[in-house]
Design a protein around this motif. Structure first.
Motif, PDB file in Angstrom:
ATOM      1  N   VAL A 237      52.500  30.635  68.991  1.00  0.00           N
ATOM      2  CA  VAL A 237      51.688  31.655  68.334  1.00  0.00           C
ATOM      3  C   VAL A 237      51.589  31.252  66.867  1.00  0.00           C
ATOM      4  O   VAL A 237      52.132  30.223  66.467  1.00  0.00           O
ATOM      5  CB  VAL A 237      52.284  33.077  68.496  1.00  0.00           C
ATOM      6  CG1 VAL A 237      52.336  33.475  69.956  1.00  0.00           C
ATOM      7  CG2 VAL A 237      53.655  33.176  67.868  1.00  0.00           C
ATOM      8  N   ASP A 238      50.941  32.067  66.054  1.00  0.00           N
ATOM      9  CA  ASP A 238      50.719  31.701  64.658  1.00  0.00           C
ATOM     10  C   ASP A 238      52.002  31.431  63.880  1.00  0.00           C
ATOM     11  O   ASP A 238      52.022  30.620  62.973  1.00  0.00           O
ATOM     12  CB  ASP A 238      49.933  32.800  63.936  1.00  0.00           C
ATOM     13  CG  ASP A 238      50.718  34.093  63.838  1.00  0.00           C
ATOM     14  OD1 ASP A 238      51.001  34.683  64.894  1.00  0.00           O
ATOM     15  OD2 ASP A 238      51.066  34.493  62.716  1.00  0.00           O
TER      16      ASP A 238
ATOM     17  N   ALA B 246      56.751  28.966  67.823  1.00  0.00           N
ATOM     18  CA  ALA B 246      56.938  29.160  69.256  1.00  0.00           C
ATOM     19  C   ALA B 246      57.918  30.311  69.483  1.00  0.00           C
ATOM     20  O   ALA B 246      59.055  30.257  69.043  1.00  0.00           O
ATOM     21  CB  ALA B 246      57.462  27.873  69.896  1.00  0.00           C
ATOM     22  N   VAL B 247      57.461  31.369  70.155  1.00  0.00           N
ATOM     23  CA  VAL B 247      58.299  32.544  70.399  1.00  0.00           C
ATOM     24  C   VAL B 247      58.793  32.544  71.843  1.00  0.00           C
ATOM     25  O   VAL B 247      58.162  31.985  72.736  1.00  0.00           O
ATOM     26  CB  VAL B 247      57.554  33.858  70.098  1.00  0.00           C
ATOM     27  CG1 VAL B 247      57.163  33.932  68.630  1.00  0.00           C
ATOM     28  CG2 VAL B 247      56.341  34.042  70.991  1.00  0.00           C
ATOM     29  N   LEU B 248      59.932  33.175  72.045  1.00  0.00           N
ATOM     30  CA  LEU B 248      60.522  33.236  73.386  1.00  0.00           C
ATOM     31  C   LEU B 248      59.792  34.250  74.256  1.00  0.00           C
ATOM     32  O   LEU B 248      59.481  35.366  73.827  1.00  0.00           O
ATOM     33  CB  LEU B 248      62.003  33.601  73.289  1.00  0.00           C
ATOM     34  CG  LEU B 248      62.905  32.488  72.779  1.00  0.00           C
ATOM     35  CD1 LEU B 248      64.310  33.003  72.511  1.00  0.00           C
ATOM     36  CD2 LEU B 248      62.952  31.341  73.774  1.00  0.00           C
ATOM     37  N   VAL B 249      59.546  33.850  75.501  1.00  0.00           N
ATOM     38  CA  VAL B 249      58.920  34.700  76.507  1.00  0.00           C
ATOM     39  C   VAL B 249      59.762  34.557  77.772  1.00  0.00           C
ATOM     40  O   VAL B 249      60.133  33.433  78.125  1.00  0.00           O
ATOM     41  CB  VAL B 249      57.461  34.249  76.760  1.00  0.00           C
ATOM     42  CG1 VAL B 249      56.834  35.041  77.889  1.00  0.00           C
ATOM     43  CG2 VAL B 249      56.640  34.347  75.482  1.00  0.00           C
ATOM     44  N   PRO B 250      60.111  35.639  78.456  1.00  0.00           N
ATOM     45  CA  PRO B 250      59.678  37.000  78.173  1.00  0.00           C
ATOM     46  C   PRO B 250      60.455  37.613  77.006  1.00  0.00           C
ATOM     47  O   PRO B 250      61.573  37.210  76.700  1.00  0.00           O
ATOM     48  CB  PRO B 250      59.975  37.751  79.472  1.00  0.00           C
ATOM     49  CG  PRO B 250      61.129  37.026  80.068  1.00  0.00           C
ATOM     50  CD  PRO B 250      60.935  35.585  79.672  1.00  0.00           C
TER      51      PRO B 250
ATOM     52  N   ARG C 297      53.517  38.359  59.299  1.00  0.00           N
ATOM     53  CA  ARG C 297      52.381  37.746  59.991  1.00  0.00           C
ATOM     54  C   ARG C 297      51.073  38.352  59.504  1.00  0.00           C
ATOM     55  O   ARG C 297      51.043  39.497  59.078  1.00  0.00           O
ATOM     56  CB  ARG C 297      52.478  38.001  61.502  1.00  0.00           C
ATOM     57  CG  ARG C 297      53.712  37.412  62.134  1.00  0.00           C
ATOM     58  CD  ARG C 297      53.807  37.752  63.595  1.00  0.00           C
ATOM     59  NE  ARG C 297      52.794  37.014  64.354  1.00  0.00           N
ATOM     60  CZ  ARG C 297      52.525  37.245  65.631  1.00  0.00           C
ATOM     61  NH1 ARG C 297      53.167  38.175  66.291  1.00  0.00           N
ATOM     62  NH2 ARG C 297      51.601  36.533  66.251  1.00  0.00           N
ATOM     63  N   PHE C 298      50.015  37.592  59.619  1.00  0.00           N
ATOM     64  CA  PHE C 298      48.655  38.054  59.322  1.00  0.00           C
ATOM     65  C   PHE C 298      48.532  38.642  57.909  1.00  0.00           C
ATOM     66  O   PHE C 298      47.893  39.671  57.701  1.00  0.00           O
ATOM     67  CB  PHE C 298      48.179  39.077  60.364  1.00  0.00           C
ATOM     68  CG  PHE C 298      48.418  38.655  61.789  1.00  0.00           C
ATOM     69  CD1 PHE C 298      47.806  37.520  62.305  1.00  0.00           C
ATOM     70  CD2 PHE C 298      49.264  39.379  62.612  1.00  0.00           C
ATOM     71  CE1 PHE C 298      48.024  37.128  63.620  1.00  0.00           C
ATOM     72  CE2 PHE C 298      49.488  39.002  63.924  1.00  0.00           C
ATOM     73  CZ  PHE C 298      48.873  37.865  64.428  1.00  0.00           C
TER      74      PHE C 298
END
Length: 139
Positions: free
Chosen positions: A63-64, A67-71, A103-104
């Protein structure tokens, strides 16, 4: 009745994980079955922690912010509640998976977010939106 999200997750050592949700996140407890499961009031949603031996596998998705953990699951909080949790995390000496990050920036969806795991390695994302009313505006 309002729409309430219900999520059931493996908790590992139930008593240890309950302390994380009550002492660190500040959640209260609801119904339970001794040694098997307990309901947590997760800001008006029903999070059920189940005594377990298993952990959920995780992978990273880009993501921006990296890398984020899923779930993962989480909550959008007010600035005061968000800051209080960060203070309790610091006091307890816990480590973030992903440090607080804005973010953003400058966008209407600007937010501060961080990732942390509970004692059974369930990943949580805690957010504070600059303009929470814009998350799902009425059409």
């Amino acid at each position: 009745m309002s729409a309430i999200l219900h999520l059931a997750i493996p908790a590992g050592d139930l008593s240890n994980t309950v302390k994380f949700y009550t002492d660190i996140l500040g959640c209260s407890l609801g119904n339970s079955e001794e040694g098997r499961w307990v309901d947590v009031n997760f800001w008006g949603n029903e999070l059920t922690l189940h005594q377990s031996e298993e952990q959920l596998p995780t992978v990273r998705h880009d993501v921006d912010m990296g890398a984020v953990l899923v779930p993962h699951f989480g909550i959008h909080l007010t600035q005061d509640d968000f800051d209080a949790i960060k203070d309790r995390i610091a006091t307890a000496g816990l480590k973030y998976i992903d440090e607080p990050y804005r973010r953003f920036k400058g966008d209407k969806y600007e937010q501060e977010t961080f990732f942390i795991s509970d004692p059974n390695s369930n990943v949580l994302e805690i957010k504070c939106m600059k303009n929470p009313e814009l998350l799902f505006p009425e059409v």
